[in-house]
Motif scaffolding. Sequence first.
Motif, PDB file in Angstrom:
ATOM      1  N   ASP A 138       0.855  -1.185   0.000  1.00 30.50           N
ATOM      2  CA  ASP A 138       0.000   0.000   0.000  1.00 30.50           C
ATOM      3  C   ASP A 138       0.891   1.235   0.000  1.00 30.50           C
ATOM      4  N   GLN A 139       0.809   2.035  -1.054  1.00 28.73           N
ATOM      5  CA  GLN A 139       1.673   3.206  -1.137  1.00 28.73           C
ATOM      6  C   GLN A 139       1.295   4.268  -0.101  1.00 28.73           C
ATOM      7  N   ASP A 140       0.030   4.323   0.251  1.00 24.76           N
ATOM      8  CA  ASP A 140      -0.438   5.245   1.294  1.00 24.76           C
ATOM      9  C   ASP A 140      -1.298   4.423   2.246  1.00 24.76           C
ATOM     10  N   GLY A 141      -0.681   3.896   3.302  1.00 21.97           N
ATOM     11  CA  GLY A 141      -1.360   2.995   4.206  1.00 21.97           C
ATOM     12  C   GLY A 141      -2.614   3.561   4.846  1.00 21.97           C
ATOM     13  N   PRO A 142      -2.559   4.751   5.464  1.00 25.46           N
ATOM     14  CA  PRO A 142      -3.771   5.305   6.089  1.00 25.46           C
ATOM     15  C   PRO A 142      -4.915   5.503   5.103  1.00 25.46           C
ATOM     16  N   THR A 143      -4.609   5.958   3.880  1.00 28.79           N
ATOM     17  CA  THR A 143      -5.662   6.118   2.878  1.00 28.79           C
ATOM     18  C   THR A 143      -6.225   4.770   2.457  1.00 28.79           C
TER      19      THR A 143
END
Length: 324
Positions: free
Chosen positions: A272-277
């Motif tokens: 996941d390149q942007d984990g929180p998103t």
Amino acid sequence: MLTMSRRAVLGSAAAAAAFGLSSKLEFVMPAFAATPLEPTVGFYKYKVGDIEITAIYDGIWRKPHDPAFIKNASIEDTKEALSKAGLTTEFMPIPLTVVVLKLGNRLIMMDAGSGVGQWQENATHLPANMAAAGIDYKKIDTIMISHFHPDHVWGLMEKGTNNPVFPNAELIVNADEYNWWTAPGRVSKLAEGRKPAGKRIAEVFPKWKNWKLVADGAEVAPGVQLVAAPGHTPGHSTYLVASGSKQLLVSADIMYVPALLAPHPEWQGSYDQDGPTAIDTRRRLIDRIIADNIAICGSHFPFPGSGTFVKDGSAYGFTPTIQA
């Protein structure tokens, strides 16, 4: 109610040749070796309203356990989750399923698989299983791409030459995804492990003229809508398929290993390149399919790649479809 049917899978040398494969990969075995992870029948048909869905098995990545795979969980945690789901704990099982929609006379493929010999040695079965399902790859007129990770788009390119496998098919993708990967200077900004993939994408995809770049909410075929699902990649997208009162979310990688992420939706995958998103997207879309009674399939769900989610407190329960 989704209706299901099945037929035996047969190897196809002709299918292998059609995909530009050497004679050493002619799929002469009549079926896969039976294991708890791999099917003995390599395709699965069902319907959503009037739309016929064919799930096609490509193969499985027997990924060695890696403490970095889930950023906020240990190997012991992930093994425990696999065990509770009744899966092997010897490795991380990541199967790959490609879905083809039949809308009237149109054949629409959702992602293109990983390409024989281009991703994992165990992901080689798509051509034979597509042929066994009665699908002629030359008649695929549209391919809807979820994102540009190798296991989803390497099947667009021939091994070695990078020539297009589907030169006449319309390639539909979220403009955010295409523009991010092909932006000038992108490759130099990628982490070392992503640079080879980024370089191939940047060098090959912009040369093709059959891309159609669309935005969130676009109707990309009658009854099919692109639904943005960022986080896994910047322009990662799902596709909502509707016919009559029935709907199916082709969810790609929002919940890529349900055994892990259903009970632990807060876990962040290393891919996941942007984990929180990615976490926000995961919750938003899974909550939506539960609330609206939408069927769901995923690229890395246990074959045939579909199942049912239910709420379980702040997490989810997942029951995979059983091939019957």
